[in-house]
Every structure is written in structure tokens, then in C-alpha cells.
Design a protein around this motif. Structure first.
Motif, PDB file in Angstrom:
ATOM      1  N   HIS A  33       0.808  -1.216   0.000  1.00 51.04           N
ATOM      2  CA  HIS A  33       0.000   0.000   0.000  1.00 51.04           C
ATOM      3  C   HIS A  33       0.847   1.275   0.000  1.00 51.04           C
ATOM      4  O   HIS A  33       0.309   2.363  -0.026  1.00 51.04           O
ATOM      5  N   GLN A  34       2.171   1.122   0.034  1.00 50.35           N
ATOM      6  CA  GLN A  34       3.056   2.281  -0.003  1.00 50.35           C
ATOM      7  C   GLN A  34       3.800   2.386  -1.337  1.00 50.35           C
ATOM      8  O   GLN A  34       4.686   3.209  -1.482  1.00 50.35           O
ATOM      9  N   VAL A  35       3.436   1.528  -2.279  1.00 53.30           N
ATOM     10  CA  VAL A  35       4.060   1.546  -3.598  1.00 53.30           C
ATOM     11  C   VAL A  35       3.115   2.243  -4.572  1.00 53.30           C
ATOM     12  O   VAL A  35       1.928   1.925  -4.631  1.00 53.30           O
ATOM     13  N   HIS A  36       3.644   3.200  -5.335  1.00 47.45           N
ATOM     14  CA  HIS A  36       2.820   3.977  -6.255  1.00 47.45           C
ATOM     15  C   HIS A  36       3.236   3.743  -7.708  1.00 47.45           C
ATOM     16  O   HIS A  36       4.395   3.429  -7.992  1.00 47.45           O
ATOM     17  N   VAL A  37       2.292   3.906  -8.601  1.00 42.41           N
ATOM     18  CA  VAL A  37       2.488   3.628 -10.022  1.00 42.41           C
ATOM     19  C   VAL A  37       2.376   4.931 -10.818  1.00 42.41           C
ATOM     20  O   VAL A  37       1.447   5.724 -10.597  1.00 42.41           O
ATOM     21  N   VAL A  38       3.307   5.138 -11.736  1.00 40.45           N
ATOM     22  CA  VAL A  38       3.294   6.340 -12.570  1.00 40.45           C
ATOM     23  C   VAL A  38       2.204   6.235 -13.630  1.00 40.45           C
ATOM     24  O   VAL A  38       2.202   5.304 -14.443  1.00 40.45           O
ATOM     25  N   ASP A  39       1.278   7.173 -13.615  1.00 37.27           N
ATOM     26  CA  ASP A  39       0.227   7.232 -14.617  1.00 37.27           C
ATOM     27  C   ASP A  39       0.839   7.678 -15.950  1.00 37.27           C
ATOM     28  O   ASP A  39       1.332   8.799 -16.069  1.00 37.27           O
ATOM     29  N   GLY A  40       0.848   6.788 -16.933  1.00 39.07           N
ATOM     30  CA  GLY A  40       1.461   7.100 -18.226  1.00 39.07           C
ATOM     31  C   GLY A  40       2.804   6.431 -18.434  1.00 39.07           C
ATOM     32  O   GLY A  40       3.354   6.477 -19.538  1.00 39.07           O
ATOM     33  N   GLY A  41       3.340   5.817 -17.374  1.00 34.37           N
ATOM     34  CA  GLY A  41       4.577   5.063 -17.500  1.00 34.37           C
ATOM     35  C   GLY A  41       5.779   5.885 -17.958  1.00 34.37           C
ATOM     36  O   GLY A  41       5.832   7.102 -17.790  1.00 34.37           O
ATOM     37  N   ILE A  42       6.741   5.198 -18.540  1.00 41.74           N
ATOM     38  CA  ILE A  42       7.971   5.833 -18.993  1.00 41.74           C
ATOM     39  C   ILE A  42       7.705   6.884 -20.062  1.00 41.74           C
ATOM     40  O   ILE A  42       8.419   7.881 -20.165  1.00 41.74           O
ATOM     41  N   ALA A  43       6.635   6.711 -20.849  1.00 40.98           N
ATOM     42  CA  ALA A  43       6.308   7.686 -21.891  1.00 40.98           C
ATOM     43  C   ALA A  43       5.965   9.039 -21.286  1.00 40.98           C
ATOM     44  O   ALA A  43       6.354  10.091 -21.818  1.00 40.98           O
ATOM     45  N   ALA A  44       5.225   9.036 -20.170  1.00 43.78           N
ATOM     46  CA  ALA A  44       4.848  10.295 -19.520  1.00 43.78           C
ATOM     47  C   ALA A  44       6.083  11.013 -18.988  1.00 43.78           C
ATOM     48  O   ALA A  44       6.181  12.246 -19.061  1.00 43.78           O
ATOM     49  N   TRP A  45       7.055  10.258 -18.464  1.00 43.56           N
ATOM     50  CA  TRP A  45       8.278  10.882 -17.946  1.00 43.56           C
ATOM     51  C   TRP A  45       9.126  11.453 -19.077  1.00 43.56           C
ATOM     52  O   TRP A  45       9.682  12.543 -18.951  1.00 43.56           O
ATOM     53  N   ALA A  46       9.247  10.723 -20.172  1.00 49.94           N
ATOM     54  CA  ALA A  46      10.022  11.219 -21.313  1.00 49.94           C
ATOM     55  C   ALA A  46       9.409  12.500 -21.870  1.00 49.94           C
ATOM     56  O   ALA A  46      10.116  13.434 -22.235  1.00 49.94           O
ATOM     57  N   GLN A  47       8.081  12.561 -21.907  1.00 55.10           N
ATOM     58  CA  GLN A  47       7.401  13.766 -22.381  1.00 55.10           C
ATOM     59  C   GLN A  47       7.616  14.918 -21.408  1.00 55.10           C
ATOM     60  O   GLN A  47       7.866  16.057 -21.813  1.00 55.10           O
ATOM     61  N   LEU A  48       7.515  14.624 -20.108  1.00 52.07           N
ATOM     62  CA  LEU A  48       7.685  15.655 -19.086  1.00 52.07           C
ATOM     63  C   LEU A  48       9.011  16.384 -19.240  1.00 52.07           C
ATOM     64  O   LEU A  48       9.086  17.611 -19.092  1.00 52.07           O
ATOM     65  N   HIS A  49      10.070  15.640 -19.582  1.00 52.11           N
ATOM     66  CA  HIS A  49      11.394  16.239 -19.696  1.00 52.11           C
ATOM     67  C   HIS A  49      11.767  16.599 -21.135  1.00 52.11           C
ATOM     68  O   HIS A  49      12.912  16.979 -21.384  1.00 52.11           O
ATOM     69  N   GLY A  50      10.816  16.473 -22.046  1.00 49.41           N
ATOM     70  CA  GLY A  50      11.083  16.867 -23.429  1.00 49.41           C
ATOM     71  C   GLY A  50      12.183  16.070 -24.088  1.00 49.41           C
ATOM     72  O   GLY A  50      12.920  16.595 -24.936  1.00 49.41           O
ATOM     73  N   LEU A  51      12.303  14.800 -23.742  1.00 49.38           N
ATOM     74  CA  LEU A  51      13.366  13.973 -24.301  1.00 49.38           C
ATOM     75  C   LEU A  51      13.003  13.491 -25.707  1.00 49.38           C
ATOM     76  O   LEU A  51      11.829  13.257 -26.004  1.00 49.38           O
ATOM     77  N   PRO A  52      13.989  13.324 -26.567  1.00 42.32           N
ATOM     78  CA  PRO A  52      13.704  12.875 -27.940  1.00 42.32           C
ATOM     79  C   PRO A  52      13.059  11.494 -27.983  1.00 42.32           C
ATOM     80  O   PRO A  52      12.343  11.176 -28.930  1.00 42.32           O
ATOM     81  N   GLU A  53      13.281  10.674 -26.958  1.00 41.68           N
ATOM     82  CA  GLU A  53      12.681   9.336 -26.915  1.00 41.68           C
ATOM     83  C   GLU A  53      11.161   9.386 -26.876  1.00 41.68           C
ATOM     84  O   GLU A  53      10.487   8.404 -27.198  1.00 41.68           O
ATOM     85  N   ALA A  54      10.607  10.528 -26.486  1.00 37.07           N
ATOM     86  CA  ALA A  54       9.147  10.656 -26.414  1.00 37.07           C
ATOM     87  C   ALA A  54       8.502  10.462 -27.782  1.00 37.07           C
ATOM     88  O   ALA A  54       7.370   9.978 -27.877  1.00 37.07           O
ATOM     89  N   ILE A  84       4.111  17.883 -34.024  1.00 36.39           N
ATOM     90  CA  ILE A  84       3.888  16.791 -33.073  1.00 36.39           C
ATOM     91  C   ILE A  84       4.689  17.044 -31.803  1.00 36.39           C
ATOM     92  O   ILE A  84       4.180  16.899 -30.688  1.00 36.39           O
ATOM     93  N   ARG A  85       5.954  17.438 -31.958  1.00 38.32           N
ATOM     94  CA  ARG A  85       6.798  17.701 -30.788  1.00 38.32           C
ATOM     95  C   ARG A  85       6.210  18.804 -29.921  1.00 38.32           C
ATOM     96  O   ARG A  85       6.288  18.748 -28.687  1.00 38.32           O
ATOM     97  N   ALA A  86       5.619  19.797 -30.545  1.00 43.01           N
ATOM     98  CA  ALA A  86       5.017  20.895 -29.792  1.00 43.01           C
ATOM     99  C   ALA A  86       3.893  20.391 -28.893  1.00 43.01           C
ATOM    100  O   ALA A  86       3.719  20.855 -27.770  1.00 43.01           O
ATOM    101  N   ARG A  87       3.134  19.428 -29.389  1.00 39.45           N
ATOM    102  CA  ARG A  87       2.045  18.849 -28.589  1.00 39.45           C
ATOM    103  C   ARG A  87       2.585  18.002 -27.436  1.00 39.45           C
ATOM    104  O   ARG A  87       1.977  17.949 -26.374  1.00 39.45           O
ATOM    105  N   LEU A  88       3.732  17.359 -27.655  1.00 42.46           N
ATOM    106  CA  LEU A  88       4.303  16.512 -26.620  1.00 42.46           C
ATOM    107  C   LEU A  88       4.921  17.318 -25.485  1.00 42.46           C
ATOM    108  O   LEU A  88       5.303  16.756 -24.461  1.00 42.46           O
ATOM    109  N   LYS A  89       5.002  18.632 -25.638  1.00 38.68           N
ATOM    110  CA  LYS A  89       5.551  19.472 -24.576  1.00 38.68           C
ATOM    111  C   LYS A  89       4.470  19.937 -23.602  1.00 38.68           C
ATOM    112  O   LYS A  89       4.766  20.574 -22.604  1.00 38.68           O
ATOM    113  N   LYS A  90       3.235  19.643 -23.875  1.00 44.61           N
ATOM    114  CA  LYS A  90       2.151  20.044 -22.995  1.00 44.61           C
ATOM    115  C   LYS A  90       2.238  19.292 -21.671  1.00 44.61           C
ATOM    116  O   LYS A  90       2.852  18.237 -21.575  1.00 44.61           O
TER     117      LYS A  90
END
Length: 228
Positions: free
Chosen positions: A100-121, A181-187
Motif C-alpha cells: 500500500h506504499q508503492v505507487h504507479v506512474v500514470d502514463g509510464g515511462i512515456a509520460a516521464w520522457a514527455q515531461l522532460h522533453g526527451l527525444p525518446e518521447a 507533433i513535438r510541440a504537442r508533446l511538450k504540454k
């Protein structure tokens, strides 16, 4: 690239940000940047070695739930699932295992790559033909069309979709500029995109609709054949 991403992170919080309120299992992508948090990547080893969050350790879900001390300190996990339903299913598995103390990232690794504007997104956030119909049908998704030829195919018009969507599904064609497309991924909201023709999108939506109807109808029944 990962070193650069680590240096460009947003200021980390002291604890994971839980979007669903107290007791929710889901966290936003920037929880992966929190200090003092154990991070586990639940994808297979090959994907982990190709690209992962700095500081994350690779583990299968089975290894995670049998690992001594799991959940004894703030723990955040992610996988390759991009839909909210993926994260909720993973939450259920962890809760049923007693964590009950473990949390899951909504959107997974894709959400993190988008958050940081990485080319892998551009790769991680792209939907395949297999996924696009399900993405558009998932509750909380809002379609955005960048090519007018696709607009008439939408199952739900853009203006009818909720403004406070949990996912944005961007629809493009081969003629759409990569910069658009990249512009949308920066939202700020997790954004996924699909590229193809109007005809292909219509086929994919029709196929999913037929499959849904078949599931709702249940097993076939035939008076002439006992096998049905």
C-alpha cells in the motif's frame, strides 16, 4: 542523454504527488524525480538497458512483490503502459499483493520522457494501429486533429470531449510536420499520437466496434450445431 535529463529535471518534491488524492495508487510522472524514493522499472531488461529513468532499478512484478523491504520507504514504479487503465491494473496487482506504499506512474515511462522533453518521447508516445482505437475509446481521452482529413473519422468530435482530459490523443498523417507533433508533446498532460490515413483510422475504429459488439453479444448460439 540520460545525464542531461537528470540535470534538467524540475525541482524534486519530497514525496510522490498522488493525483487521485489520499490513498490513491497513481502518481504523476514527476514523482520519479523525488529525492529519497526507490524507483523500479518493470519493463523487460532489453527495454530498460535501451532507456530508463536515472536511478531506477529493473525488476519484474514478481521480483518486486517478493523483494524484502519493498514498500518500507517511498517507492514508485513504472512500466511501458501508457493508458490510465494500464496503471490502474498495475495498482490493483500491487494492492492485492499487500503493498500500500508503492505507487504507479500514470502514463509510464512515456509520460516521464514527455515531461522532460526527451527525444525518446517521439517513439514512446507514438500509438500503433493496434492501440489507437482503444486510446480514443478510453474514458478521459480527448482527440486533437492536426490534419483535417482525419476529422470526419473521429468517433467523438473534438468539441464534445472533456476539456479536463487525462490523455490527449493527437491524430496526424505522414504530411504533418514533426515539429507540430513535438510541440504537442511538450504540454503538461500526457499526450499520445498516431499517424496514418483517414481510411486506415476508419478501418481500425470499425474493427474495434465489431469486436466490442461481439463481446457484448456473448457466445454464439446455433440450433443446428451443438458446438455453438
Amino acid at each position: 542523454m540520460l545525464v542531461l535529463a537528470a540535470s534538467n529535471r524540475a525541482p524534486p518534491s519530497s514525496a510522490p504527488d498522488v493525483p487521485g488524492g489520499k490513498g490513491s495508487c497513481l502518481v504523476k510522472a514527476h514523482a520519479l524525480d523525488s529525492h529519497g524514493t526507490d524507483i523500479f522499472d518493470l519493463r523487460d531488461r532489453s527495454h530498460f538497458l535501451e532507456f530508463h529513468v536515472p536511478g531506477a532499478r529493473q525488476a519484474t512484478i514478481t521480483e518486486l512483490v517478493t523483494r524484502p523491504g519493498t514498500g518500507s520507504r517511498p517507492t514508485v514504479v513504472y512500466d511501458g503502459g501508457r493508458f490510465r487503465s494500464d496503471a490502474l491494473q498495475l495498482c490493483d496487482r500491487l494492492r492485492h499483493a499487500g503493498f500500500h506504499q508503492v505507487h504507479v506512474v500514470d502514463g509510464g515511462i512515456a509520460a516521464w520522457a514527455q515531461l522532460h522533453g526527451l527525444p525518446e518521447a517521439m517513439t514512446l508516445n507514438r500509438l500503433s494501429d493496434t492501440d489507437v482505437a482503444a486510446a480514443l475509446a478510453e474514458p478521459g481521452s480527448r482527440p486533437v486533429v492536426l490534419d483535417e482529413s482525419l476529422r470526419s473519422v473521429l468517433p467523438v468530435p473534438e468539441d464534445a470531449a472533456p476539456a479536463s482530459a487525462e490523455r490527449v490523443i493527437v491524430l496526424v498523417t505522414a504530411a504533418t510536420a514533426q515539429s507540430a507533433i513535438r510541440a504537442r508533446l511538450k504540454k503538461g498532460i500526457t499526450t499520445l499520437y498516431w499517424s496514418g490515413t483517414a481510411e486506415r483510422l476508419r478501418q481500425l475504429l470499425d474493427t474495434q466496434l465489431a469486436q466490442n459488439r461481439k463481446r457484448l453479444d456473448g457466445p454464439a448460439v446455433s440450433k443446428a450445431c451443438n458446438a455453438l
